[in-house]
Design an enzyme around this catalytic site. Structure first.
Site, PDB file in Angstrom:
ATOM      1  N   CYS A  90       0.853  -1.354  -0.092  1.00 51.75           N
ATOM      2  CA  CYS A  90      -0.036   0.106   0.002  1.00 51.75           C
ATOM      3  C   CYS A  90       0.825   1.404  -0.160  1.00 51.75           C
ATOM      4  O   CYS A  90       0.347   2.332  -0.430  1.00 51.75           O
ATOM      5  CB  CYS A  90      -0.937   0.176   1.011  1.00 51.75           C
ATOM      6  SG  CYS A  90      -0.142  -0.324   2.639  1.00 51.75           S
ATOM      7  N   ARG A 124       4.663   1.156  -1.002  1.00 51.29           N
ATOM      8  CA  ARG A 124       5.813   1.272  -2.053  1.00 51.29           C
ATOM      9  C   ARG A 124       5.508   0.272  -3.112  1.00 51.29           C
ATOM     10  O   ARG A 124       4.559  -0.622  -3.122  1.00 51.29           O
ATOM     11  CB  ARG A 124       6.812   0.397  -1.130  1.00 51.29           C
ATOM     12  CG  ARG A 124       6.877  -1.048  -1.013  1.00 51.29           C
ATOM     13  CD  ARG A 124       8.076  -1.590   0.003  1.00 51.29           C
ATOM     14  NE  ARG A 124       8.091  -0.775   1.080  1.00 51.29           N
ATOM     15  CZ  ARG A 124       8.988   0.048   1.493  1.00 51.29           C
ATOM     16  NH1 ARG A 124       9.954   0.590   0.581  1.00 51.29           N
ATOM     17  NH2 ARG A 124       8.915   0.441   2.758  1.00 51.29           N
ATOM     18  N   GLN A 152       4.350  -6.807   8.808  1.00 50.42           N
ATOM     19  CA  GLN A 152       3.211  -7.414   7.960  1.00 50.42           C
ATOM     20  C   GLN A 152       4.067  -7.333   6.434  1.00 50.42           C
ATOM     21  O   GLN A 152       3.894  -8.234   5.721  1.00 50.42           O
ATOM     22  CB  GLN A 152       2.108  -6.528   7.734  1.00 50.42           C
ATOM     23  CG  GLN A 152       1.072  -7.105   6.594  1.00 50.42           C
ATOM     24  CD  GLN A 152      -0.175  -6.443   6.497  1.00 50.42           C
ATOM     25  OE1 GLN A 152      -0.348  -5.249   6.835  1.00 50.42           O
ATOM     26  NE2 GLN A 152      -1.151  -7.136   5.925  1.00 50.42           N
TER      27      GLN A 152
END
Length: 451
Positions: free
Chosen positions: A50, A52, A116
């Site tokens: 979201c 990179r 994550q």
């Protein structure tokens, strides 16, 4: 061949550019296929999250590689090259390795230390393997990045330096209040059923919300996630699934909304939000973790609505303090980069050493055969003793130089030793190349079983 990464992230580009440059799954596939079809890349994979977008490739020419990868990113993202170029960064060889290892440890994340990213790196490697665009270099690199990230989280307190994007976003929505206290008893709507949405649902459940509704375009996926949340051993929260067409009705009943879908257009417009809160009994908290955004930025202006999105998260995290553990993670990254470089340089000379030993074995076999022709009266025991003696002589002569050349090749600047060895012993380049291809095929099979 050399490692090259060209990309953009929340550190180099405004969210508006990242949003426009986001790559859906099918676009990533086409990007990788086109990257290998074009020169000078021989292998490639893409890391897209979201915040990179990075294209990794093994190239034989630096400047041509930068130009080609930049052009391909522009073509597939839909952002013109002239507009995209000022926001692109380039890392090469050891700096590219250092960058990926830092990303894997969460040092380059919007929220320092979030874990994550490891799943996203694993997905990037799996895509390259599935499409056969990731060869030995990228397999080794991404496998090592995953190990470095896990090491950083297990050996340091980097987890204390930051949280997942979901947790950080909920903290921003709580606006200084304890998240568990703020969320307790509220009704939540989670739009999407992917990894980020699943994490959001689990986090909300642990925070004490009274009910969670999962809305997704594929109802079966929403039902599976709701079942996981409610089944024995799960969170115990009341959870149910809903179709996307019911989002408007569910929005009317929700206190907290988290949205993270792969939609290319808005999931909730400003009018949708305004209609939902017109008779809403409490303030509505919206967390938009999608790129491009799911929720219209105009929702900021709706009375009674608090919207936190990727852009506001970037602003909130810009001045986050660095924990002491971050320095320890940086030291781990530096050590691992050095180790990876040494291993790659040593591996580069291995085919040459193998080819040299194969040539020596052929020489031994030829000389033993010639001797047998000149001395046909040798018995089996004498022939075996002579053969073993010649082999020992050759092995002893080759042992020191081959061990030493591997050591020298593993040091910075040691790449030229393989060429020197080939020249000194007049090795057949095709023999060396054949060994390299065999090693690559073996490594490819092995690595496909590890992800």
């Amino acid at each position: 061949m050399s490692l090259l990464v060209v990309g953009l992230s929340h550190r180099s580009a405004p969210v508006s550019i990242l949003e426009r440059a986001s790559l859906p799954a099918d676009t990533r596939t086409k990007l990788l296929q086109d990257t290998l079809a074009a020169e000078p890349a021989t292998e490639a994979t893409v890391l897209a999250t979201c915040n990179r977008i990075e294209l990794y490739a093994d190239v034989d020419k630096f400047h041509a590689g930068v130009a080609e990868l930049s052009t391909l990113l522009a073509q597939h993202s839909g952002v013109g090259l002239d507009e995209l170029t000022p926001y692109l960064y380039v890392h090469y060889e050891d700096r590219a390795v250092h960058h990926l290892f830092s990303v894997a440890c969460g040092l380059d994340s919007m929220v320092v230390g979030e874990g994550q990213i490891l799943g996203q790196i694993k997905d990037a490697l799996a895509l390259g393997q599935e499409l056969h665009t990731a060869g030995r270099l990228l397999n080794d690199l991404f496998q090592q990045a995953l190990r470095v990230g896990k090491r950083a989280h297990s050996e340091t307190g980097i987890d204390r330096a930051g949280q997942s994007l979901v947790t950080f976003g909920l903290q921003q929505l709580a606006d200084g209040e304890d998240v568990d206290t703020w969320a307790k008893g509220k009704k939540a709507l989670v739009i999407g059923a992917g990894s980020m949405s699943s994490l959001a649902a689990a986090t909300l459940a642990r925070s004490g919300v009274a009910e969670i509704v999962i809305a997704n375009r594929t109802l079966a996926r929403a039902e599976r996630l709701a079942q996981i949340l409610t089944e024995p051993g799960g969170t115990g929260v009341a959870a149910r699934a809903a179709e996307m067409v019911a989002v408007g009705d569910e929005l009317d009943r929700a206190d907290i909304v988290v949205s993270c879908t792969g939609a290319t257009g808005l999931v909730l417009t400003g009018d949708d939000v305004a209609a939902a809160v017109r008779d809403h009994r409490a303030p509505l908290a919206l967390l938009d973790l999608a790129m491009p955004r799911d929720i219209d930025a105009a929702a900021h202006r709706v009375p009674g609505v608090r919207l936190v999105d990727i852009e506001s998260l970037a602003e909130a995290s810009a001045d986050a303090p660095m924990a002491a553990d971050v320095d320890r993670v940086r030291a781990i990254v530096s050590d691992e980069v050095a180790a990876f470089g040494a291993a790659q340089r040593a591996a580069h000379i291995t085919p040459t050493v193998v080819a040299l030993r194969a040539m020596a074995a052929d020489v031994v076999a030829g000389e033993v055969a010639r001797l047998e022709g000149r001395l046909p009266g040798l018995d089996e025991k004498q022939r075996a003793e002579i053969t073993q003696t010649v082999r020992r002589v050759v092995d002893k002569l080759l042992h020191a130089p081959t061990v030493r050349v591997k050591q020298l090749a593993s040091e910075p600047g040691g790449a030229g030793y393989a060429d020197a060895l080939r020249t000194l012993f007049d090795l057949d380049p095709e023999t060396v190349a054949a060994v390299s291809r065999a090693d690559l095929n073996d490594a490819d099979v092995k690595n496909r079983g590890r992800v």
